[in-house]
Design a protein around this motif. Structure first.
Motif, PDB file in Angstrom:
ATOM      1  N   SER A 114      -4.287  25.563  -8.580  1.00  0.00           N
ATOM      2  CA  SER A 114      -4.312  25.471 -10.046  1.00  0.00           C
ATOM      3  C   SER A 114      -5.548  26.158 -10.582  1.00  0.00           C
ATOM      4  O   SER A 114      -6.429  26.551  -9.825  1.00  0.00           O
ATOM      5  N   GLY A 115      -5.590  26.266 -11.894  1.00  0.00           N
ATOM      6  CA  GLY A 115      -6.747  26.880 -12.520  1.00  0.00           C
ATOM      7  C   GLY A 115      -6.955  26.328 -13.908  1.00  0.00           C
ATOM      8  O   GLY A 115      -6.094  25.625 -14.455  1.00  0.00           O
ATOM      9  N   SER A 117     -10.940  28.035 -10.279  1.00  0.00           N
ATOM     10  CA  SER A 117      -9.778  28.240  -9.417  1.00  0.00           C
ATOM     11  C   SER A 117      -9.803  27.116  -8.404  1.00  0.00           C
ATOM     12  O   SER A 117     -10.767  27.003  -7.643  1.00  0.00           O
ATOM     13  N   LYS A 130     -14.571  29.670 -15.699  1.00  0.00           N
ATOM     14  CA  LYS A 130     -13.216  29.618 -15.134  1.00  0.00           C
ATOM     15  C   LYS A 130     -13.239  28.876 -13.802  1.00  0.00           C
ATOM     16  O   LYS A 130     -14.173  29.032 -13.015  1.00  0.00           O
ATOM     17  N   HIS A 136       5.943  27.078 -12.041  1.00  0.00           N
ATOM     18  CA  HIS A 136       4.812  26.186 -12.304  1.00  0.00           C
ATOM     19  C   HIS A 136       5.286  24.796 -12.722  1.00  0.00           C
ATOM     20  O   HIS A 136       6.362  24.662 -13.310  1.00  0.00           O
ATOM     21  N   HIS A 166      -0.041  24.583  -9.875  1.00  0.00           N
ATOM     22  CA  HIS A 166       0.748  23.929  -8.832  1.00  0.00           C
ATOM     23  C   HIS A 166      -0.083  22.825  -8.187  1.00  0.00           C
ATOM     24  O   HIS A 166      -1.297  22.790  -8.357  1.00  0.00           O
ATOM     25  N   ARG A 181      -0.352  30.472 -22.319  1.00  0.00           N
ATOM     26  CA  ARG A 181      -0.898  31.246 -21.196  1.00  0.00           C
ATOM     27  C   ARG A 181      -0.934  32.748 -21.489  1.00  0.00           C
ATOM     28  O   ARG A 181      -1.467  33.526 -20.690  1.00  0.00           O
ATOM     29  N   GLY A 238      -3.747  24.078 -15.418  1.00  0.00           N
ATOM     30  CA  GLY A 238      -2.563  23.592 -14.731  1.00  0.00           C
ATOM     31  C   GLY A 238      -2.214  24.530 -13.607  1.00  0.00           C
ATOM     32  O   GLY A 238      -3.051  25.311 -13.163  1.00  0.00           O
ATOM     33  N   ARG A 294      -7.957  24.809  -5.261  1.00  0.00           N
ATOM     34  CA  ARG A 294      -6.973  24.807  -4.167  1.00  0.00           C
ATOM     35  C   ARG A 294      -7.088  23.496  -3.416  1.00  0.00           C
ATOM     36  O   ARG A 294      -8.144  22.872  -3.390  1.00  0.00           O
TER      37      ARG A 294
END
Ligand code: 5GP
Ligand code: MN
Length: 332
Positions: free
Chosen positions: A306-307, A280, A278, A119, A302, A98, A300, A282
């Motif tokens: 996550s993203g 994102s 990218k 995380h 939560h 990361r 990865g 939810r």
């Protein structure tokens, strides 16, 4: 925390310390890093905070944010500090991947590393680790860390402002992952003098006009609702980035608007970056976007936030995301 006594001993003598956090640092990344920075400074250590990439403007007011080194901008200095550090802290990320090049540097060293993170599924790379996936934020864990080291009385106004910022941003102003314990911590930060109204304004009410116009554009022209999958998607192309002069941090929070819809449980913001697409993601309740981000988008995070990122086209990635949804229909 494993081997706390050993770590305590290490920190009893002034050390050269580097604190790192993830690319595109958010409020929790910078809040936790600066809180730990101020705490370790009080212990007589020499401390540098280094991020892979720049932080957004809405956190630039945090005490000593200007001292943070950005690896993208100052790679030589950043790597020099990393190489000469006695201890490297890894905050708000669960894998050295990361932090890109900085992760490669850390892997090549034999330096003691300390992970503080919330995380899911952390890699086992750190010598000491305080990993709690039920924590609201890494800031909550930095508070726990200071408390574990019996130094709670060292938490001052500056540290409180940093911690409060990360707690506010990662919980969406206390909408997600709160607990009685978190509110007790926040009560203590209030007692130390943080001003909730001022901090809320600095973080959430400091948009530029173009940011609000971008939000309008996303909601009116770029939002798609898939009723059957209770999913909302907003996608932004390179042309949108140019037309609205979108800079780092300007898209922060947009994905959450989709969750305001009663019938939406899953939300995606899909953006065309210079080299990658990218995502994102939810979700509400037990629906895990972490599973989707990990399995399909090299990412990865939560369960509910996550993203990830992929190489490809914007349209192709939006379609890929839509094609995946039936597999997770049972989670609705
Ligand atoms: P955001 O959507 O705000 O960028 O990120 C939401 C959550 O997902 C954060 O906790 C962040 O750390 C995680 N996340 C975002 N992008 C990635 C990624 O590319 N890889 C991994 N592993 N996690 C990510
Ligand atoms: Mn976080």
């Amino acid at each position: 925390m494993n081997d706390l006594i050993q770590l305590k001993q290490l920190l009893s003598i002034p050390k050269d310390i580097v604190i790192t956090s993830h690319r595109n640092p958010d409020g929790d990344a910078i809040g936790s890093s600066l809180a730990l920075y101020h705490y370790l400074n009080k212990g007589g250590h020499t401390v540098h905070v280094i991020f892979p990439s720049e932080y957004p403007d809405f956190v630039a007011w945090l005490p000593d944010a200007a001292k943070i080194l950005i690896h993208d901008i100052e790679p030589e200095d950043s790597e020099r500090f990393l190489k000469r550090a006695d201890i490297i802290f890894c905050l708000d990320y669960n894998s050295l991947e990361r932090i890109d090049k900085m992760g490669e540097v850390i892997m090549s060293l034999n330096t003691t590393t300390v992970l503080i993170d919330h995380h899911l599924y952390p890699d086992a790379f750190a010598d000491f680790s305080l990993s709690d996936t039920t924590a609201s934020s890494t800031c909550e864990l930095v508070y726990d860390f200071i408390e574990l080291l019996n130094d709670k009385e060292l938490i001052d106004l500056k540290i409180s402002q940093c911690l409060y910022t990360g707690i506010l941003t990662d919980t969406g102003s206390f909408k997600y992952s709160t607990s009685p314990k978190l509110f007790r911590i926040v009560a203590h930060l209030c007692e130390l003098g943080i001003d909730n109204n001022i901090i809320q304004d600095l973080i959430f009410n400091s948009m530029e006009e173009k940011g609000l116009r971008l939000l309008g554009h996303c909601l009116i022209n770029r939002m798609e609702i898939l009723e059957e999958h209770q999913t909302g998607i907003i996608s932004l192309s390179r042309e949108d980035y140019e037309a609205f002069d979108i800079q780092r941090g300007d898209t922060e929070g947009i994905v959450n608007y989709l969750l305001k819809l009663k019938n939406v449980k899953v939300a995606a913001l899909i953006t065309e970056q210079p080299k990658i697409i990218k995502l994102s993601l939810r979700s509400k309740g037990d629906y895990s976007v972490q599973a989707i981000a990990t399995k399909y988008f090299n990412g990865g995070g939560h369960k509910n936030a996550s993203g990830g990122a992929v190489y490809g086209t914007l349209q192709g990635t939006v379609q890929k995301f839509k094609n995946i949804l039936p597999e997770y229909q049972h989670q609705l």
